[in-house]
Design an enzyme around this catalytic site. Structure first.
Site: not given
Length: 315
Positions: A264, A290-292
């Protein structure tokens, strides 16, 4: 005669095979509901038995409870799962910045009233992105109601903000000018939204375009950019509260599960490790995504959550 008997034998065998086949469990149904809080319509997703322990899922920016669409059925067989949309997000009311004060303090108050309105006494909190500062305000104010924490790219430490993404945001905190705000509008474009979902993932083809196709039309609503700029500015109210949230963790020691996407670029894994300083009952998992993180590793995160909740939350 023999031919007729043979046909019946085949029929009996076929029916026996059907009877012996394992039954497929019906997927728990999700209810899509709305309640009124201080004149606002707050949309939420709910599933699972109401007499089971509650898991309250708090979403991040720029999404909504939509980010939990696949996680909810994975938990709802044994747990009461509730996921609200904040004002300005998803299907909840989105009054203009002139009609509603878009701050993290105010959103936490709305969610607290939502908890009371839907009759939740105790809960485990899933904290992601914006859900972390909202959830920590709620948890620190009523620690006796928190059964456990599940933290997925949700920051509570200065180490988690020491990266390039936050430099223009911090500039806006220090000087709330139109120019500094306009410099952040690029974060609200379709390219930036796609980047949030795809940066750092192992396989871009595993990320559904249903994600940004849900989010971007909501971001593009008239007046919504001003809502998001207000929230970017209000994020500056969170770091001064980090010491209090860390004290909450040290004092109350909620059982905590970390499930963090380590690639992320917004909340890197530098923000995950400091939790080890303050929590004794901590289960720590970094994912190569990553982020999600739910988009690529939702099945494994759901499995870890079920195992964690089964052991840490009394039924």
């Amino acid at each position: 005669m023999d031919r007729t008997i043979s046909r019946y034998r085949w029929l009996i065998v076929a029916l026996s095979a059907v009877a012996a086949a394992p039954a497929f469990a019906a997927e728990p149904s999700i209810r899509y509901r709305t309640v009124e809080i201080d004149g606002l319509d707050i949309f939420y997703r709910e599933a699972g038995p109401k007499d089971a322990p509650t898991v309250l899922l708090l979403h991040g920016f720029p999404t909504s409870s939509h980010m939990f669409r696949d996680l909810i059925p994975r938990l709802a067989e044994k747990y009461h799962v509730v996921a609200p949309d904040y004002p300005g997000y998803g299907y909840s009311s989105a009054p203009s910045v002139d009609a509603f004060d878009y701050t993290f303090d105010n959103l936490a108050q709305v969610v607290t009233k939502f908890i009371e309105r839907v009759g939740i006494e105790r809960y485990s909190l899933y904290l992601m992105d914006y859900g972390a500062p909202i959830g920590y305000r709620i948890a620190a104010a009523a620690p006796e109601r928190v059964d456990s924490l599940i933290v997925q790219n949700g920051n509570a430490y200065e180490e988690g903000l020491d990266n390039a993404f936050w430099e223009p945001v911090k500039k806006y905190w220090a000087d709330r000018t139109d120019a500094n705000g306009d410099a952040l509008r690029g974060v609200l474009t379709i390219d930036a939204t796609k980047w949030q979902y795809t940066h750092g993932v192992r396989n871009v083809e595993s990320i559904s375009p249903d994600t940004w196709d849900h989010v971007q039309p909501l971001l593009d609503r008239p007046g919504n950019q001003e809502i998001q700029l207000a929230m970017f500015y209000s994020y500056g109210s969170n770091p001064p509260l980090y010491p209090a949230w860390q004290e909450y963790l040290r004092k109350h020691q909620p059982p905590t599960l970390i499930v963090w996407g380590k690639n992320d670029a917004i909340f890197p894994d530098a923000g995950a490790y400091p939790y080890k300083r303050d929590l004794k009952d901590l289960e720590f998992h970094l994912f190569d995504t990553g982020h999600f993180a739910l988009e690529e590793d939702g099945a494994e995160i759901g499995r870890l959550m079920r195992d964690f909740l089964d052991r840490k939350v009394s039924h």
